[in-house]
Design a protein around this motif. Structure first.
Motif, PDB file in Angstrom:
ATOM      1  N   ARG B  10       4.818   6.023   4.368  1.00  0.00           N
ATOM      2  CA  ARG B  10       3.533   6.685   4.574  1.00  0.00           C
ATOM      3  C   ARG B  10       3.050   7.257   3.240  1.00  0.00           C
ATOM      4  NH1 ARG B  10       2.113  11.782   8.497  1.00  0.00           N
ATOM      5  NH2 ARG B  10       3.197  10.615  10.130  1.00  0.00           N
ATOM      6  N   PRO B  11       2.561   6.385   2.373  1.00  0.00           N
ATOM      7  CA  PRO B  11       2.111   6.867   1.063  1.00  0.00           C
ATOM      8  C   PRO B  11       0.826   7.664   1.201  1.00  0.00           C
ATOM      9  CG  PRO B  11       1.635   4.533   1.312  1.00  0.00           C
ATOM     10  CD  PRO B  11       2.371   4.953   2.553  1.00  0.00           C
ATOM     11  N   SER B  12       0.546   8.472   0.168  1.00  0.00           N
ATOM     12  CA  SER B  12      -0.692   9.248   0.222  1.00  0.00           C
ATOM     13  C   SER B  12      -1.699   8.775  -0.828  1.00  0.00           C
ATOM     14  CB  SER B  12      -0.396  10.742   0.056  1.00  0.00           C
ATOM     15  OG  SER B  12       0.426  10.930  -1.054  1.00  0.00           O
ATOM     16  N   GLU B  13      -1.323   7.782  -1.616  1.00  0.00           N
ATOM     17  CA  GLU B  13      -2.235   7.236  -2.621  1.00  0.00           C
ATOM     18  C   GLU B  13      -2.427   5.751  -2.367  1.00  0.00           C
ATOM     19  OE1 GLU B  13      -3.681   9.024  -4.920  1.00  0.00           O
ATOM     20  OE2 GLU B  13      -2.575  10.878  -4.489  1.00  0.00           O
ATOM     21  N   LEU B  14      -3.625   5.294  -2.597  1.00  0.00           N
ATOM     22  CA  LEU B  14      -3.909   3.875  -2.439  1.00  0.00           C
ATOM     23  C   LEU B  14      -3.035   3.029  -3.372  1.00  0.00           C
ATOM     24  CD1 LEU B  14      -5.734   2.023  -0.860  1.00  0.00           C
ATOM     25  CD2 LEU B  14      -7.481   2.279  -2.633  1.00  0.00           C
ATOM     26  N   SER B  15      -2.822   3.552  -4.590  1.00  0.00           N
ATOM     27  CA  SER B  15      -2.026   2.781  -5.548  1.00  0.00           C
ATOM     28  C   SER B  15      -0.610   2.555  -5.036  1.00  0.00           C
ATOM     29  CB  SER B  15      -1.985   3.509  -6.893  1.00  0.00           C
ATOM     30  OG  SER B  15      -1.511   4.830  -6.689  1.00  0.00           O
ATOM     31  N   ILE B  18      -0.647  -0.330  -2.636  1.00  0.00           N
ATOM     32  CA  ILE B  18      -0.713  -1.610  -3.335  1.00  0.00           C
ATOM     33  C   ILE B  18       0.656  -1.953  -3.942  1.00  0.00           C
ATOM     34  CG2 ILE B  18      -1.879  -2.895  -5.190  1.00  0.00           C
ATOM     35  CD1 ILE B  18      -3.724  -2.027  -2.859  1.00  0.00           C
ATOM     36  N   ALA B  19       1.298  -0.933  -4.477  1.00  0.00           N
ATOM     37  CA  ALA B  19       2.615  -1.164  -5.084  1.00  0.00           C
ATOM     38  C   ALA B  19       3.615  -1.649  -4.041  1.00  0.00           C
ATOM     39  CB  ALA B  19       3.112   0.123  -5.748  1.00  0.00           C
ATOM     40  N   LEU B  20       3.571  -1.031  -2.867  1.00  0.00           N
ATOM     41  CA  LEU B  20       4.487  -1.448  -1.795  1.00  0.00           C
ATOM     42  C   LEU B  20       4.186  -2.878  -1.353  1.00  0.00           C
ATOM     43  CD1 LEU B  20       4.568   1.830   0.311  1.00  0.00           C
ATOM     44  CD2 LEU B  20       6.596   0.667  -0.628  1.00  0.00           C
ATOM     45  N   LEU B  21       2.912  -3.175  -1.236  1.00  0.00           N
ATOM     46  CA  LEU B  21       2.535  -4.531  -0.826  1.00  0.00           C
ATOM     47  C   LEU B  21       2.967  -5.547  -1.881  1.00  0.00           C
ATOM     48  CD1 LEU B  21      -1.052  -3.977   0.668  1.00  0.00           C
ATOM     49  CD2 LEU B  21       0.977  -4.740   1.913  1.00  0.00           C
ATOM     50  N   SER B  22       2.810  -5.196  -3.127  1.00  0.00           N
ATOM     51  CA  SER B  22       3.204  -6.105  -4.198  1.00  0.00           C
ATOM     52  C   SER B  22       4.711  -6.329  -4.174  1.00  0.00           C
ATOM     53  CB  SER B  22       2.791  -5.540  -5.559  1.00  0.00           C
ATOM     54  OG  SER B  22       1.405  -5.327  -5.586  1.00  0.00           O
ATOM     55  N   GLU B  23       5.405  -5.238  -3.908  1.00  0.00           N
ATOM     56  CA  GLU B  23       6.876  -5.319  -3.943  1.00  0.00           C
ATOM     57  C   GLU B  23       7.423  -6.162  -2.789  1.00  0.00           C
ATOM     58  OE1 GLU B  23       8.712  -1.489  -3.824  1.00  0.00           O
ATOM     59  OE2 GLU B  23      10.738  -2.313  -3.543  1.00  0.00           O
ATOM     60  N   MET B  45       6.051 -10.841  18.124  1.00  0.00           N
ATOM     61  CA  MET B  45       5.246 -11.935  17.598  1.00  0.00           C
ATOM     62  C   MET B  45       4.828 -11.628  16.163  1.00  0.00           C
ATOM     63  SD  MET B  45       3.140 -12.581  21.085  1.00  0.00           S
ATOM     64  CE  MET B  45       1.981 -13.825  20.588  1.00  0.00           C
ATOM     65  N   ALA B  46       4.971 -10.397  15.738  1.00  0.00           N
ATOM     66  CA  ALA B  46       4.733 -10.035  14.338  1.00  0.00           C
ATOM     67  C   ALA B  46       6.053  -9.488  13.808  1.00  0.00           C
ATOM     68  CB  ALA B  46       3.642  -8.976  14.233  1.00  0.00           C
ATOM     69  N   ALA B  47       6.604 -10.150  12.803  1.00  0.00           N
ATOM     70  CA  ALA B  47       7.873  -9.708  12.233  1.00  0.00           C
ATOM     71  C   ALA B  47       7.606  -9.133  10.854  1.00  0.00           C
ATOM     72  CB  ALA B  47       8.840 -10.884  12.144  1.00  0.00           C
ATOM     73  N   LEU B  48       8.127  -7.982  10.599  1.00  0.00           N
ATOM     74  CA  LEU B  48       7.946  -7.376   9.277  1.00  0.00           C
ATOM     75  C   LEU B  48       9.098  -6.430   9.010  1.00  0.00           C
ATOM     76  CD1 LEU B  48       6.769  -4.238   9.911  1.00  0.00           C
ATOM     77  CD2 LEU B  48       4.854  -5.633  10.669  1.00  0.00           C
ATOM     78  N   ASP B  49       9.381  -6.239   7.731  1.00  0.00           N
ATOM     79  CA  ASP B  49      10.474  -5.341   7.361  1.00  0.00           C
ATOM     80  C   ASP B  49       9.964  -3.984   6.898  1.00  0.00           C
ATOM     81  OD1 ASP B  49      12.386  -7.249   7.929  1.00  0.00           O
ATOM     82  OD2 ASP B  49      12.209  -8.159   5.938  1.00  0.00           O
ATOM     83  N   HIS B  50       8.689  -3.965   6.494  1.00  0.00           N
ATOM     84  CA  HIS B  50       8.134  -2.709   5.968  1.00  0.00           C
ATOM     85  C   HIS B  50       6.787  -2.444   6.599  1.00  0.00           C
ATOM     86  CE1 HIS B  50      11.183  -2.390   2.811  1.00  0.00           C
ATOM     87  NE2 HIS B  50      11.151  -3.712   2.837  1.00  0.00           N
ATOM     88  N   LEU B  51       6.666  -1.280   7.175  1.00  0.00           N
ATOM     89  CA  LEU B  51       5.390  -0.899   7.771  1.00  0.00           C
ATOM     90  C   LEU B  51       4.799   0.222   6.919  1.00  0.00           C
ATOM     91  CD1 LEU B  51       3.616  -1.466  10.332  1.00  0.00           C
ATOM     92  CD2 LEU B  51       4.592   0.641  11.241  1.00  0.00           C
ATOM     93  N   ILE B  52       3.589  -0.023   6.438  1.00  0.00           N
ATOM     94  CA  ILE B  52       2.950   0.957   5.549  1.00  0.00           C
ATOM     95  C   ILE B  52       1.808   1.621   6.314  1.00  0.00           C
ATOM     96  CG2 ILE B  52       1.838   1.293   3.320  1.00  0.00           C
ATOM     97  CD1 ILE B  52       3.079  -1.522   2.581  1.00  0.00           C
ATOM     98  N   ASP B  53       1.988   2.899   6.592  1.00  0.00           N
ATOM     99  CA  ASP B  53       1.016   3.647   7.392  1.00  0.00           C
ATOM    100  C   ASP B  53      -0.081   4.180   6.467  1.00  0.00           C
ATOM    101  OD1 ASP B  53      -0.326   5.289   9.139  1.00  0.00           O
ATOM    102  OD2 ASP B  53       1.486   6.147  10.027  1.00  0.00           O
ATOM    103  N   LEU B  54      -1.316   3.890   6.802  1.00  0.00           N
ATOM    104  CA  LEU B  54      -2.441   4.268   5.930  1.00  0.00           C
ATOM    105  C   LEU B  54      -3.040   5.629   6.270  1.00  0.00           C
ATOM    106  CD1 LEU B  54      -4.309   0.824   5.776  1.00  0.00           C
ATOM    107  CD2 LEU B  54      -2.642   1.751   4.158  1.00  0.00           C
ATOM    108  N   ARG B  55      -2.462   6.326   7.224  1.00  0.00           N
ATOM    109  CA  ARG B  55      -3.159   7.500   7.733  1.00  0.00           C
ATOM    110  C   ARG B  55      -3.367   8.616   6.719  1.00  0.00           C
ATOM    111  NH1 ARG B  55      -1.324   9.343  12.776  1.00  0.00           N
ATOM    112  NH2 ARG B  55      -1.187   7.107  13.096  1.00  0.00           N
ATOM    113  N   ASP B  56      -2.537   8.670   5.679  1.00  0.00           N
ATOM    114  CA  ASP B  56      -2.681   9.775   4.717  1.00  0.00           C
ATOM    115  C   ASP B  56      -3.558   9.427   3.514  1.00  0.00           C
ATOM    116  OD1 ASP B  56      -1.161  11.331   6.315  1.00  0.00           O
ATOM    117  OD2 ASP B  56       0.660  11.269   5.092  1.00  0.00           O
ATOM    118  N   ILE B  57      -4.152   8.240   3.501  1.00  0.00           N
ATOM    119  CA  ILE B  57      -4.963   7.835   2.347  1.00  0.00           C
ATOM    120  C   ILE B  57      -6.395   8.332   2.551  1.00  0.00           C
ATOM    121  CG2 ILE B  57      -5.590   5.917   0.840  1.00  0.00           C
ATOM    122  CD1 ILE B  57      -2.633   5.901   1.284  1.00  0.00           C
ATOM    123  N   ALA B  58      -6.716   9.409   1.886  1.00  0.00           N
ATOM    124  CA  ALA B  58      -8.014  10.055   2.126  1.00  0.00           C
ATOM    125  C   ALA B  58      -9.171   9.129   1.777  1.00  0.00           C
ATOM    126  CB  ALA B  58      -8.098  11.337   1.312  1.00  0.00           C
TER     127      ALA B  58
END
Lengths: 164, 283, 807
Positions: B10-15, B18-23, B45-58
């Motif tokens: 649950r990152p709080s910065e957009l960057s 992006i870093a998590l998605l890139s990684e 039906m959707a498999a993923l190892d990392h879930l990135i929650d956007l709720r804290d990105i103002a």
């Protein structure tokens, strides 16, 4: 299995902490880890609303929220709406107007109606039917649920006026 | 219906997003309201190892209303329904949002999730095409804009790269002649057919028209020809029927439990006629 | 007490909150506060969770099952397959219909979703992961989902276990996929009536496959206490006592060592009558692991595997004179029972009470034949909010009446009235063997027609047709009529049993020294409000206020044996047992009162809540005083205490009836509909609690609305279930659900102790024909005779399309 994470929330006014896997759904954490069994599991696909809880001022279906997403949130379930000593008027009106039968949908219904009446204290029948459409009931045919919510709104407004 | 395990971020910065998605590449997914993704995860039906929650990105939030309207991707359907400025500037948004899912889902379901997911059943993609919206995408290489009309490639396939996220949606403030007409089986259902219509008039004639259809193909269908058929008319029967015929040539529905192809085409025609009539009455 | 004005008889009666009182429900305090106790709320120390590996195929051979990866997953305790159950003789189990059913796939699977292996793990998350890791190798087999194709000579053999068996539980099997042919009535006589008739209406009427889908799915918690040798089983059981007997017979555990508890149940509607593999596997898993095991279905499991309903293809022929007097009825049904015949009917009735299909009409001769057929669909065949196959019967006759009216060119309301069984004909012996206990159909019908201004509606409809033809509107108006007769309260032990257990029911009452009471019954509420309404019966019978009477059900260690709650049998059977037990209490109370008042018993009369001396009402003893004396006084020749038990074997079924009228607007272009008005008149005999009755009617009508207008379990040709979630399986929300107007007449049952007949299922039985007839009626002027349910948007549109209404 991912490592468990530490969650802190306020549930029905009480601060609670628990460990849970990130994938654990809020409904399961409430029911299994926090022993709050008012909200129920009905469909698991966001249709029935039996799992409805109030999360930071919104009615949500807790089968489709990860508990991790609710970390830090303020949650109200049916258990927090009234107490045995002082029932909420919605709870009284559901009984008065026979707005429940098997009782399985009732906690979700009341929790949803509680938020609805805060957002719209004087709803029309149509607004109630639209505002409650995220909660399925298999027993009552809704007619008495609508009646109960109408009656609760009337009572609450009368009480508010009397207090003013 | 239990999802497989994943790591939660649950990152709080957009960057940081992006870093998590890139990684993590396609092993990561972002979650906004979660009402498309979480059910898919529960059905495995959707498999993923990392879930990135956007709720804290103002910066993903907020509604700005001017000559251009900008809506942050994390704006919920409920916010669209209750935003006074939006109700005045682009009432078609609330008219459509009202017909999406149910109250609980609308409290969490977001505009960004609805348009970015690529589900052909979603209502907002067609509406955004109707409004000629632009989607702002941010990725490791910076920010770019893609027109809604160019965004959708196939079901769940869009112009968004795996390491990009949708930040905001912008569109020019539309005119008054609007309608979102949707037929569905019940509350909570996807459209059997839905039509988004925006009309502008000059001298009691249509001066500009935009028409988009929902759930009638594997992507939303903006029918340029249907809109063109109305221009210069007063929405009389010949023009409307020409628009309907043009629209029918552009859609490609498939049979499902809502009904067979022939039925969907019939309903598509009916909802479009109704939407045009209502939009024209509001011009 | 210095009160100078004793309460009047009316005040004392009102204080009881007995029969006829709209008493608020005692259940609601816990339900409105989230304090219900449903099976998934049961949590025991060290409890495990079980989940099924299910077949993705409709028909396949199971070549191998490899559970090694699942077993290697931390937290997985066991994976059970048919091989593990076979030594216990539990890989198959008997069904309620005299067939047998695989508990876990034994060599092959016969429907999508069938149970293949049972994973037992520390929690439901690990169990779900393990299910994914069990590797099953299948070999596709040809799928049959159409019962007519299943009976073709070269159809695939579905039940290899039955090969060569030409005799089943209900007689001859004439084909490898045939289960039985069950016949009632006079076949030759019906044929003769049809061949001699002025007019014959003939039609195939399909009542599609659907599902009861209570909001709470099925589930259980099995806990084997190896120290005491006791098995406790909590579960969503509509018939807990029968489950105990079955569990004992299957497991070999002595019946006294099994305790079955039905806690609060989140709706049943027939879904929770059957015995499912999940129960058996949970019990075995608890025995094997020595730990409690919980199993709770998810919604897809529920819709795909436990308890479908209907799926009847009904070929009807109805004969009449040219002026509309019905002279005969003949019906043949092709009944799709799925992969195993697990229908939940009384043993001797493989088609349930379908032979109530002469309905409300005086039909001199009739015949019914029902062919049961195996297909690659889920087993079940439960009575979804109806008595056994009664909704199918009511739908058939109410469609046939409409079609006959069309053929005769007669108004359908008039045709009904012309053929109703008349009031003076009761008790009425039907051509198919039933004795209708009571009824007054004409009075109800006239009241209903008047209430909706039937003639006015017909005039409006005629104008609408003209306007439609002129192109002034695209909306049609349908008036859906239905007069139904239910048959509920199964039933007399002489011909009704479930697995050999007679269908009596029971009530045991204990009056406490201070004059309050507890009563236990063999039934179990799933929302019907038994704790409220049974107390009302007892209040009126014993003079103890309902508020002072606790009702308990569902625990086999404490409640007397009973057959449970389904088929609207609770009030007709257990309600009667309650009244009869209460009368035993009163008989003893009278003896005690006589002693206390020093008079002869015959000198006393019952007066609401007391025995008073005839002619001297100021000399009396209240039930409270009598109860105290029963425990306190040494009364010669009378045992201390005040208790009674009654096992009630009903002498007959009860026959509730009703008149329903639905007014529906239909959009010919989109297939959308709007229910403008729904009027429901019910006659359920003596009315115990009008508020609860109205609630039952609202709920049953809503289920009927769903069934008729969109709800179905649909399969594709590969045997895939197309309606496995609530996205596609139609449960209406408050937004779609119409508003209902309820009404009543009151014709008491002559054989029931308080005259009550049961009401829970009437609205479903009568509602489905009313909604469906409204759809048909809207298109009547354009020549429609029959279009199959469910009447969802595209099917209505198709009807309009086929009739050429789209220009």
């Amino acid at each position: 299995m991912a490592d468990k994470i530490h969650l802190k929330m306020t549930v029905n006014g009480q601060p609670v902490e628990t460990l849970a896997e990130p994938r654990e759904l809020l409904i399961h954490v409430l029911r299994e880890r926090l022993d709050i069994t008012g909200p129920h599991i009905g469909c698991e696909t966001t249709h029935c609303g039996a799992c409805t809880v109030d999360l930071d001022g919104k009615s949500v279906k807790s089968c489709t929220v990860f508990a991790a997403q609710a970390d830090g949130a303020e949650i109200t379930t049916v258990e927090g709406i009234g107490s045995p000593d002082k029932l909420h008027v919605l709870q009284e009106m559901f009984r008065e107007h026979h707005g429940l039968q098997c009782g399985f949908c009732t906690p979700g219904m009341i929790t949803r109606a509680w938020r609805l009446l805060q957002e719209n204290p004087t709803p029309s029948e149509e607004e109630i039917r639209f505002g409650m459409a995220g909660n399925l009931c298999r027993c009552t045919g809704y007619q008495n649920i609508v009646k109960a919510i109408m009656a609760a709104a009337t009572e609450m407004n009368a009480a508010k006026e009397a207090a003013e | 219906m239990i999802p497989a395990a994943f790591e939660y971020h649950r990152p709080s910065e957009l960057s940081a997003v992006i870093a998590l998605l890139s990684e993590h590449g396609d092993e990561a997914r972002v979650v906004a309201g979660g009402h498309s993704l979480i059910p898919m995860m529960k059905l495995r039906m959707a498999a993923l190892d990392h879930l990135i929650d956007l709720r804290d990105i103002a910066e993903l939030r907020g509604i700005e209303v001017g000559a251009t309207i900008r809506i942050g991707a994390m704006t919920t359907q409920h916010e669209l329904l209750t935003h006074a400025g939006l109700a005045e500037a682009a009432p078609i948004l609330a008219e459509a949002a009202r017909q999406i899912a149910d109250p609980q889902v609308r409290y969490l379901g977001t505009l960004g999730g609805n348009v970015a997911n690529g589900d052909p059943g979603n209502d907002m993609p067609g509406l955004m095409q109707c409004l000629d919206a632009r989607f702002t995408l941010t990725g490791p290489d910076g920010t770019r804009e893609v027109a809604a009309r160019d965004f959708y490639e196939a079901a769940y396939m869009t112009a968004r790269e795996d390491d990009e996220i949708l930040v905001a949606i912008t569109f020019p403030r539309p005119g008054a002649g609007h309608a979102y007409e949707k037929q569905k089986r019940k509350i909570g259902d996807y459209a059997t057919a839905a039509a988004a219509v925006q009309l502008e008039a000059a001298d009691s004639k249509v001066s500009a028209a935009s028409i988009a259809m929902t759930n009638l193909s594997d992507v939303p269908v903006w029918s340029a020809a249907a809109g063109a058929a109305l221009v210069g008319s007063a929405c009389g029967t010949p023009a409307v029927e020409a628009a309907v015929a043009a629209m029918l040539a552009d859609i490609d529905p498939v049979e499902d439990s809502r009904g067979p192809v022939e039925f969907k085409k019939h309903v598509a025609a009916t909802v479009l006629r109704r939407a045009i009539a209502r939009a024209w009455s509001r011009v | 007490m210095n009160d100078q004005t004793p309460p009047t008889r009316e005040e004392r009666t009102a204080a009881l909150k007995g029969l006829g009182c709209a008493r608020k429900r005692v259940e609601d305090a816990r339900f409105t506060q989230g304090k219900g106790n449903y099976v998934d709320d049961v949590k025991l120390p060290a409890m495990l969770f079980g989940d099924f590996v299910r077949s993705p195929y409709g028909h396949a051979r199971v070549k191998s099952i490899d559970a090694s990866a699942a077993l290697a997953l931390p937290g997985v305790i066991a994976v059970l397959t048919a091989k593990d159950l076979e030594p216990l003789g539990l890989h198959w189990m008997p069904t309620l219909a005299g067939d047998k059913q695989m508990v876990l796939a034994d060599g092959k699977v016969l429907f999508q979703g069938q149970e293949v292996a049972f994973v037992v793990a520390e929690d439901r998350y690990v169990a779900a992961d393990a299910v994914e890791l069990v590797e099953v190798e299948y070999e596709d087999l040809p799928v049959v989902t159409d019962p007519f194709k299943a009976l073709e000579p070269n159809a695939p053999v579905l039940r290899e276990d039955l090969q060569g068996q030409t005799e089943g539980a209900h007689g001859l099997r004439r084909h490898h996929n045939h289960i039985f042919l069950w016949e009632q009535g006079d076949k030759d006589g019906a044929e003769a009536a049809i061949s001699e008739a002025d007019v014959v209406a003939e039609e195939r009427v399909y009542y599609h496959r659907t599902h009861p889908c209570p909001l709470e799915t099925c589930g259980c918690v099995a806990s084997m206490d190896k120290v005491n040798g006791k098995l406790t089983l909590w579960g969503t059981f509509q018939a807990p006592h029968v489950v105990r007997t079955v569990a004992s017979l299957l497991s070999g555990i002595a019946e006294h060592n099994i305790r079955v508890i039905s806690p609060d149940i989140g709706g049943g509607f027939g879904n929770k009558v059957g015995v499912y593999p999940g129960y058996v596997c949970s019990i075995v898993a608890s025995i094997v692991t020595g730990r409690p095991v919980k199993w709770v279905e998810d919604r897809m499991d529920n819709l795909m595997t436990t308890a479908f309903a209907r799926d009847y293809w009904m070929d009807g022929r109805i004969a009449a004179t040219k002026d509309g007097k019905i002279t005969g009825l003949s019906v043949h049904v092709t009944a799709d029972h799925g992969a195993f015949d697990a229908c939940a009917d009384p043993t001797k009735f493989p088609a349930g009470f379908f032979h109530i299909c002469t309905g409300s009409y005086d039909i001199p001769v009739a015949y019914v034949g029902v062919d049961g057929v195996y297909t690659n669909k889920a087993p079940g065949g439960v009575a979804y909010r109806c008595s056994f196959r009664v909704t199918e019967a009511a739908y058939l006759i109410e469609r046939m009446i409409e079609i006959l009216a069309q053929k005769l060119g007669m108004d359908a309301a008039e045709l009904r009235a012309k053929n109703f069984i008349r009031k003076e004909q009761f008790p009425y012996h039907s051509a198919l063997g039933w004795e209708y206990d009571s009824g007054d159909y004409h009075t109800a019908w006239d009241k209903a027609l008047k209430a909706v201004d039937y003639d006015g509606l017909r005039a409006e409809q005629a104008e609408r047709v003209v306007a439609f033809r002129r192109g002034e509107t695209r909306k049609l108006l349908g008036i859906g009529l239905c007069h139904f007769t239910e048959i509920v309260g199964a039933g007399p032990v002489k011909n009704c049993d479930i697995l050999g257990m007679g269908m009596f029911d029971s009530c045991e009452i204990r009056i406490h020294p201070t004059g309050s009471a507890i009563a236990r019954l063999g039934t179990i509420s799933q929302g019907q409000g038994h704790a409220t309404t049974f107390a009302q019966i007892l209040a009126s019978e014993t003079g103890i206020p309902a508020d002072n009477i606790t009702i308990e059900e569902g625990d086999t260690d404490t409640a007397p044996y009973g057959l449970g709650t389904y088929g609207s049998r609770s009030t007709p059977v257990a309600g009667a047992a309650a009244a009869m037990a209460a009368r035993k209490i009163r008989a003893k109370a009278q003896m005690i009162a006589a002693y206390l008042l020093e008079v002869h018993e015959g000198d006393l009369e019952w007066d609401v809540d007391r025995f008073a001396v005839k002619g001297a009402p100021e000399r009396f003893k209240t039930m409270t005083e009598i109860a105290y004396a029963a425990y306190h006084d040494a009364i010669p020749n009378i045992e201390p205490g005040l208790e009674a038990v009654s096992y009630y074997d009903p002498p007959n079924m009860t026959y509730p009836f009703g008149a329903y009228i639905c007014v529906m607007e239909i959009d010919a272009d989109t297939g959308e509909h709007e229910i403008r008005q729904f009027y429901a008149l019910d006659d359920c005999g003596t009315r115990i609690n009008p508020m609860v009755i109205e609630g039952q009617v609202h709920g049953g009508l809503t289920e009927a609305y769903a069934i008729s207008m969109g709800q179905e379990i649909a399969y594709d040709e590969m045997g895939n279930v197309k309606t496995g979630t609530l996205m596609d399986f139609f449960l209406p929300t408050s937004w779609e659900t119409p508003h209902y107007t309820t009404d009543f007449t009151e014709t008491p049952s002559p054989h029931h102790p308080i005259g009550a007949k049961g009401v829970g299922e009437s609205p479903n039985v009568g509602g489905v024909p009313a909604f469906s007839n409204a759809v048909h009626d809207a298109f009547r002027a354009f020549g429609l005779t029959q279009s199959h349910m469910p009447h969802d948007q595209w099917r209505i549109w198709k009807t309009a399309q086929d009739l050429g209404l789209h220009g």
